[in-house]
Design a protein around this motif. Sequence first.
Motif, PDB file in Angstrom:
ATOM      1  N   GLY A 142       0.774  -1.231   0.000  1.00 48.97           N
ATOM      2  CA  GLY A 142       0.000   0.000   0.000  1.00 48.97           C
ATOM      3  C   GLY A 142       0.806   1.281   0.000  1.00 48.97           C
ATOM      4  O   GLY A 142       0.257   2.368   0.208  1.00 48.97           O
ATOM      5  N   MET A 143       2.100   1.193  -0.232  1.00 52.09           N
ATOM      6  CA  MET A 143       2.919   2.407  -0.290  1.00 52.09           C
ATOM      7  C   MET A 143       2.590   3.180  -1.569  1.00 52.09           C
ATOM      8  O   MET A 143       2.244   2.587  -2.594  1.00 52.09           O
ATOM      9  N   SER A 144       2.722   4.486  -1.507  1.00 55.78           N
ATOM     10  CA  SER A 144       2.427   5.318  -2.678  1.00 55.78           C
ATOM     11  C   SER A 144       3.610   5.336  -3.643  1.00 55.78           C
ATOM     12  O   SER A 144       4.754   5.075  -3.262  1.00 55.78           O
ATOM     13  N   CYS A 145       3.301   5.665  -4.897  1.00 52.47           N
ATOM     14  CA  CYS A 145       4.353   5.777  -5.917  1.00 52.47           C
ATOM     15  C   CYS A 145       5.357   6.865  -5.541  1.00 52.47           C
ATOM     16  O   CYS A 145       6.557   6.721  -5.780  1.00 52.47           O
ATOM     17  N   THR A 146       4.873   7.955  -4.946  1.00 52.99           N
ATOM     18  CA  THR A 146       5.751   9.050  -4.539  1.00 52.99           C
ATOM     19  C   THR A 146       6.726   8.586  -3.463  1.00 52.99           C
ATOM     20  O   THR A 146       7.924   8.871  -3.534  1.00 52.99           O
ATOM     21  N   GLU A 147       6.205   7.870  -2.456  1.00 50.05           N
ATOM     22  CA  GLU A 147       7.057   7.353  -1.375  1.00 50.05           C
ATOM     23  C   GLU A 147       8.134   6.419  -1.919  1.00 50.05           C
ATOM     24  O   GLU A 147       9.315   6.546  -1.587  1.00 50.05           O
ATOM     25  N   LEU A 148       7.711   5.486  -2.753  1.00 50.44           N
ATOM     26  CA  LEU A 148       8.647   4.515  -3.316  1.00 50.44           C
ATOM     27  C   LEU A 148       9.666   5.192  -4.225  1.00 50.44           C
ATOM     28  O   LEU A 148      10.838   4.826  -4.240  1.00 50.44           O
ATOM     29  N   GLY A 149       9.224   6.195  -4.970  1.00 54.59           N
ATOM     30  CA  GLY A 149      10.127   6.947  -5.829  1.00 54.59           C
ATOM     31  C   GLY A 149      11.234   7.597  -5.032  1.00 54.59           C
ATOM     32  O   GLY A 149      12.409   7.568  -5.431  1.00 54.59           O
ATOM     33  N   ARG A 150      10.873   8.205  -3.884  1.00 56.36           N
ATOM     34  CA  ARG A 150      11.879   8.824  -3.019  1.00 56.36           C
ATOM     35  C   ARG A 150      12.840   7.787  -2.462  1.00 56.36           C
ATOM     36  O   ARG A 150      14.049   7.996  -2.407  1.00 56.36           O
ATOM     37  N   GLN A 157       6.671   8.654 -11.571  1.00 59.92           N
ATOM     38  CA  GLN A 157       6.201   8.134 -12.854  1.00 59.92           C
ATOM     39  C   GLN A 157       6.822   6.773 -13.148  1.00 59.92           C
ATOM     40  O   GLN A 157       6.161   5.877 -13.686  1.00 59.92           O
ATOM     41  N   ALA A 158       8.096   6.601 -12.806  1.00 60.04           N
ATOM     42  CA  ALA A 158       8.772   5.321 -13.028  1.00 60.04           C
ATOM     43  C   ALA A 158       8.122   4.222 -12.195  1.00 60.04           C
ATOM     44  O   ALA A 158       7.924   3.099 -12.679  1.00 60.04           O
ATOM     45  N   ILE A 159       7.752   4.550 -10.958  1.00 61.67           N
ATOM     46  CA  ILE A 159       7.086   3.575 -10.081  1.00 61.67           C
ATOM     47  C   ILE A 159       5.706   3.242 -10.642  1.00 61.67           C
ATOM     48  O   ILE A 159       5.300   2.079 -10.681  1.00 61.67           O
ATOM     49  N   SER A 160       5.017   4.257 -11.106  1.00 63.85           N
ATOM     50  CA  SER A 160       3.682   4.056 -11.683  1.00 63.85           C
ATOM     51  C   SER A 160       3.740   3.138 -12.900  1.00 63.85           C
ATOM     52  O   SER A 160       2.873   2.280 -13.093  1.00 63.85           O
ATOM     53  N   LYS A 161       4.775   3.294 -13.729  1.00 65.89           N
ATOM     54  CA  LYS A 161       4.906   2.445 -14.913  1.00 65.89           C
ATOM     55  C   LYS A 161       5.214   0.999 -14.530  1.00 65.89           C
ATOM     56  O   LYS A 161       4.762   0.072 -15.205  1.00 65.89           O
ATOM     57  N   ILE A 162       5.927   0.785 -13.454  1.00 64.01           N
ATOM     58  CA  ILE A 162       6.150  -0.577 -12.959  1.00 64.01           C
ATOM     59  C   ILE A 162       4.823  -1.143 -12.448  1.00 64.01           C
ATOM     60  O   ILE A 162       4.463  -2.282 -12.747  1.00 64.01           O
ATOM     61  N   LYS A 163       4.098  -0.333 -11.712  1.00 64.49           N
ATOM     62  CA  LYS A 163       2.800  -0.735 -11.150  1.00 64.49           C
ATOM     63  C   LYS A 163       1.815  -1.129 -12.243  1.00 64.49           C
ATOM     64  O   LYS A 163       1.095  -2.123 -12.124  1.00 64.49           O
ATOM     65  N   ASN A 164       1.794  -0.359 -13.342  1.00 60.32           N
ATOM     66  CA  ASN A 164       0.839  -0.603 -14.432  1.00 60.32           C
ATOM     67  C   ASN A 164       1.332  -1.623 -15.453  1.00 60.32           C
ATOM     68  O   ASN A 164       0.645  -1.878 -16.442  1.00 60.32           O
ATOM     69  N   GLY A 165       2.533  -2.165 -15.248  1.00 62.42           N
ATOM     70  CA  GLY A 165       3.059  -3.178 -16.157  1.00 62.42           C
ATOM     71  C   GLY A 165       3.650  -2.621 -17.442  1.00 62.42           C
ATOM     72  O   GLY A 165       3.855  -3.361 -18.406  1.00 62.42           O
ATOM     73  N   GLU A 166       3.927  -1.321 -17.477  1.00 61.76           N
ATOM     74  CA  GLU A 166       4.521  -0.710 -18.665  1.00 61.76           C
ATOM     75  C   GLU A 166       6.041  -0.864 -18.677  1.00 61.76           C
ATOM     76  O   GLU A 166       6.657  -0.748 -19.732  1.00 61.76           O
TER      77      GLU A 166
END
Length: 172
Positions: A142-150, A157-166
Motif C-alpha cells: 500500500g505504499m504510494s508511488c511518490t514514497e517509493l520513488g523517493r 512516474q517510473a514507479i507508476s509504470k512498474i505498477k501498471n506493467g509498462e
Amino acid sequence: MEEIWKDIPGYEGKYQVSNMGRVKSLSRIIYGRNQYGSFEWRSPEIILRPGRMDKYGHMSVVLNGPRKSRLVHQLVMLAFVGEAPEGMYVLHSNGDASDNRLSNLRYDTQSENVLDVFRQGKAWKKLTVEDVGGIRFGLSCGMSCTELGRMFGVGHQAISKIKNGERYQWLE
C-alpha cells in the motif's frame, strides 16, 4: 589470436578495422589546395587512438572523407559481419563497452541488451532486479508511488509504470 584487418565499408583504401577492435588510417596520398596552390602529402599508416563517445563508455574515432565520428564496436561488426539486421543492435557480451574485440560483439535486440546488464549484476538505468522486487513489494503493502520513488531515487512516474506493467513486465 592473430589480428586480422578489413576495410571499413564506405572508407575503403582509407581506413581499416581489426578483429581486435583497433582502427587504423592507411598510408595514402592526400591532395589539397591552400592559398599557395595545390599540394600532395603522403599520410603515414597510423593506429587511431579512440576516445570515449558517451556516458556508457563506448569508444569512438573520427574518420575523414566524409568526416564523421563513428563508434568502434559498430565499425568492427560492419566490416566483419555486415549491416545490422532490422531492429538489432551491437551488444558487448562481457558488458565492457570499451572491449571491441569481434569475439565480444554480437547483433541482438534491445531487450537482450537489458537482460545482459541484469545477468552481469548491474542496474539498467537506476533500478536493479532487487529494486523492482522491492518496489512491487512496497506497492502490495500500500505504499504510494511518490514514497517509493523517493526511497529508490526515481520519479513517481517510473514507479507508476512498474505498477501498471509498462516497465519491467518481463521480470517475474
